[in-house]
Design a protein around this motif. Structure first.
Motif, mmCIF file in Angstrom:
data_model
loop_
_atom_site.group_PDB
_atom_site.id
_atom_site.type_symbol
_atom_site.label_atom_id
_atom_site.label_comp_id
_atom_site.label_asym_id
_atom_site.label_seq_id
_atom_site.Cartn_x
_atom_site.Cartn_y
_atom_site.Cartn_z
ATOM 1 N N ASN A 94 0.857 -1.191 0.000
ATOM 2 C CA ASN A 94 0.000 0.000 0.000
ATOM 3 C C ASN A 94 0.892 1.241 0.000
ATOM 4 N N ASP A 95 0.260 2.411 0.073
ATOM 5 C CA ASP A 95 1.007 3.658 -0.002
ATOM 6 C C ASP A 95 1.971 3.813 1.172
ATOM 7 N N ARG A 96 1.555 3.366 2.351
ATOM 8 C CA ARG A 96 2.433 3.450 3.525
ATOM 9 C C ARG A 96 3.668 2.582 3.325
ATOM 10 N N GLY A 97 3.472 1.375 2.796
ATOM 11 C CA GLY A 97 4.613 0.501 2.525
ATOM 12 C C GLY A 97 5.555 1.118 1.502
ATOM 13 N N LEU A 98 4.983 1.742 0.472
ATOM 14 C CA LEU A 98 5.808 2.406 -0.536
ATOM 15 C C LEU A 98 6.610 3.544 0.089
ATOM 16 N N GLU A 99 5.967 4.323 0.938
ATOM 17 C CA GLU A 99 6.648 5.438 1.588
ATOM 18 C C GLU A 99 7.840 4.950 2.399
ATOM 19 N N ARG A 100 7.650 3.861 3.140
ATOM 20 C CA ARG A 100 8.739 3.293 3.932
ATOM 21 C C ARG A 100 9.886 2.828 3.037
ATOM 22 N N GLU A 130 -11.495 -3.710 -5.363
ATOM 23 C CA GLU A 130 -11.037 -2.819 -4.300
ATOM 24 C C GLU A 130 -9.527 -2.864 -4.149
ATOM 25 N N SER A 131 -8.967 -4.054 -4.288
ATOM 26 C CA SER A 131 -7.515 -4.177 -4.150
ATOM 27 C C SER A 131 -6.797 -3.486 -5.310
ATOM 28 N N LEU A 132 -7.348 -3.617 -6.514
ATOM 29 C CA LEU A 132 -6.744 -2.925 -7.658
ATOM 30 C C LEU A 132 -6.813 -1.414 -7.467
ATOM 31 N N ALA A 133 -7.907 -0.940 -6.898
ATOM 32 C CA ALA A 133 -8.052 0.493 -6.649
ATOM 33 C C ALA A 133 -7.009 0.997 -5.649
ATOM 34 N N VAL A 134 -6.642 0.146 -4.684
ATOM 35 C CA VAL A 134 -5.614 0.519 -3.712
ATOM 36 C C VAL A 134 -4.256 0.629 -4.399
ATOM 37 N N PHE A 135 -3.997 -0.264 -5.349
ATOM 38 C CA PHE A 135 -2.687 -0.286 -5.998
ATOM 39 C C PHE A 135 -2.483 0.885 -6.960
ATOM 40 N N GLU A 136 -3.547 1.405 -7.517
ATOM 41 C CA GLU A 136 -3.405 2.425 -8.558
ATOM 42 C C GLU A 136 -2.587 3.633 -8.096
ATOM 43 N N PRO A 137 -2.914 4.260 -6.954
ATOM 44 C CA PRO A 137 -2.083 5.390 -6.518
ATOM 45 C C PRO A 137 -0.681 4.977 -6.089
ATOM 46 N N VAL A 138 -0.530 3.746 -5.610
ATOM 47 C CA VAL A 138 0.791 3.253 -5.215
ATOM 48 C C VAL A 138 1.692 3.162 -6.440
ATOM 49 N N VAL A 139 1.163 2.553 -7.507
ATOM 50 C CA VAL A 139 1.949 2.425 -8.737
ATOM 51 C C VAL A 139 2.243 3.810 -9.318
ATOM 52 N N ALA A 140 1.244 4.692 -9.323
ATOM 53 C CA ALA A 140 1.435 6.027 -9.875
ATOM 54 C C ALA A 140 2.529 6.784 -9.125
ATOM 55 N N ARG A 141 2.497 6.705 -7.799
ATOM 56 C CA ARG A 141 3.515 7.422 -7.022
ATOM 57 C C ARG A 141 4.896 6.816 -7.234
ATOM 58 N N ALA A 142 4.960 5.488 -7.272
ATOM 59 C CA ALA A 142 6.244 4.821 -7.494
ATOM 60 C C ALA A 142 6.848 5.246 -8.829
ATOM 61 N N LYS A 143 6.020 5.298 -9.864
ATOM 62 C CA LYS A 143 6.501 5.720 -11.175
ATOM 63 C C LYS A 143 6.948 7.177 -11.148
ATOM 64 N N ASP A 144 6.197 8.020 -10.451
ATOM 65 C CA ASP A 144 6.578 9.430 -10.321
ATOM 66 C C ASP A 144 7.946 9.580 -9.654
ATOM 67 N N GLU A 145 8.258 8.649 -8.750
ATOM 68 C CA GLU A 145 9.534 8.686 -8.040
ATOM 69 C C GLU A 145 10.660 8.004 -8.827
ATOM 70 N N GLY A 146 10.321 7.515 -10.024
ATOM 71 C CA GLY A 146 11.330 6.885 -10.874
ATOM 72 C C GLY A 146 11.599 5.430 -10.570
ATOM 73 N N ALA A 147 10.730 4.788 -9.795
ATOM 74 C CA ALA A 147 10.928 3.388 -9.435
ATOM 75 C C ALA A 147 10.425 2.450 -10.536
ATOM 76 N N HIS A 148 11.046 1.303 -10.627
ATOM 77 C CA HIS A 148 10.574 0.209 -11.476
ATOM 78 C C HIS A 148 9.509 -0.545 -10.677
#
Length: 319
Positions: A94-100, A130-148
């Motif tokens: 989730n987003d919290r895990g990505l932030e960490r 619902e789970s796919l909806a949770v991943f969408e902002p996580v993937v978007a933020r990761a890509k914005d940060e330049g992550a694979h």
């Protein structure tokens, strides 16, 4: 390793010249261990895997400790290995895990989706959508940060609650993850029920829906002894990324019928026999799996480790 212990290299037609092994032993392999594995042992495991020539080693998961206690030390572990000259993907639920993960400098992350409603409920406590909806902002933020970003899709071939999983259902989840921005997909046979024809049908269906083979990896469990046969089928289709776990460690804490992953040593043995390059030193890999098996207090499930650990260089037996 003596020449008598090497498979004869006989290339088969229309197979990749090189396969990238996505090593999951340190994360998927250890996550279901009941006894806590010390952080420094995990770090040393990853270092030894890198020394054996593995270039992609999934390090840990930034999941809430309540769900996977074995991986509660992600913040302590990742800095111990982050300077290794290898790719070190981490799971972010989730987003919290990505932030960490991002705070520690992770540049490769993975989200873990399900192809079925039942497993989405068991693993994520959400419906599939619902789970796919949770991943969408996580993937978007990761890509914005330049992550694979890698997208795992579990239960691609069968589900312990629902039985066989329709191909079109798997394709829907895979294309949703691609549309979000996932760079790579890993097709998981979580309970090991896939067979080669099923593998080829799913890969062809994904291609027909615009998912190219070069972004697909395969992740097979050996519950029914089909992991290598399924891998060979995927290779024939052109897949060149294969998930495996050193020593055959692992299962799934949310699917009790899931047994061990495809053993990295068994995979390397087959690929070497096919003349396919992996860059992996099999002796060093076997020594690493024996070292970890000793720390876990039980023998390695890998047939290749068992076959080759009784003779040959003493480096294999180093504890």
């Amino acid at each position: 390793m003596t020449t008598q212990q090497l498979p004869m290299s006989v290339p088969a037609p229309n197979l990749p010249a090189r396969v990238r092994i996505h090593e999951v032993g340190a994360r998927d392999g250890l996550q279901n261990e009941k006894a806590t594995v010390p952080t420094e042992v995990k770090a040393e495991f990853i270092r030894r895997l890198a020394d054996a020539g593995l270039t992609t080693i999934e390090a840990t998961s930034f999941v809430h400790p309540k769900w996977v206690p074995q991986l509660a030390d992600a913040e302590q572990l990742f800095p111990l290995v982050s300077e290794l000259p290898v790719a070190l993907p981490v799971l972010v639920p989730n987003d919290r895990g990505l932030e960490r993960a991002l705070a520690l400098g992770a540049t490769r992350v993975a989200v873990f989706a399900s192809a079925t409603e039942s497993f989405a409920k068991a693993n994520l406590n959400r419906t599939l959508d619902e789970s796919l909806a949770v991943f969408e902002p996580v993937v978007a933020r990761a890509k914005d940060e330049g992550a694979h970003v890698r997208g795992y899709v579990s239960m691609c071939f069968g589900d312990p609650w629902e039985g066989p999983v329709p191909v079109h259902q798997v394709v829907r989840v895979c294309t949703a993850l691609r549309d979000m921005g996932c760079d790579e997909l890993s097709l998981g046979d979580t309970i090991g029920v896939a067979t080669p024809g099923h593998v080829l049908e799913l890969l062809s269906a994904l291609n027909e829906q615009g998912v190219p083979t070069d972004v697909i990896g395969v992740h097979f469990h050996d519950t029914y002894g089909q992991a290598l046969a399924n891998t060979y089928a995927a290779l024939q289709h052109g897949v060149s990324t294969v998930d495996a776990s050193a020593g055959g460690l692992g299962g799934c804490p949310f699917a009790k019928s899931a047994t061990g992953n495809l053993a990295t040593e068994d995979l390397v043995w087959m690929l070497r026999g096919l003349g396919i390059d992996t860059g992996v030193d099999l002796d060093r890999l076997i020594a690493t799996s024996l070292w970890m098996a000793d720390r876990l207090g039980r023998p390695s499930p890998s047939r290749t480790v068992r076959a080759l650990s009784h003779e040959g260089p003493e480096s294999r037996k180093e504890q």
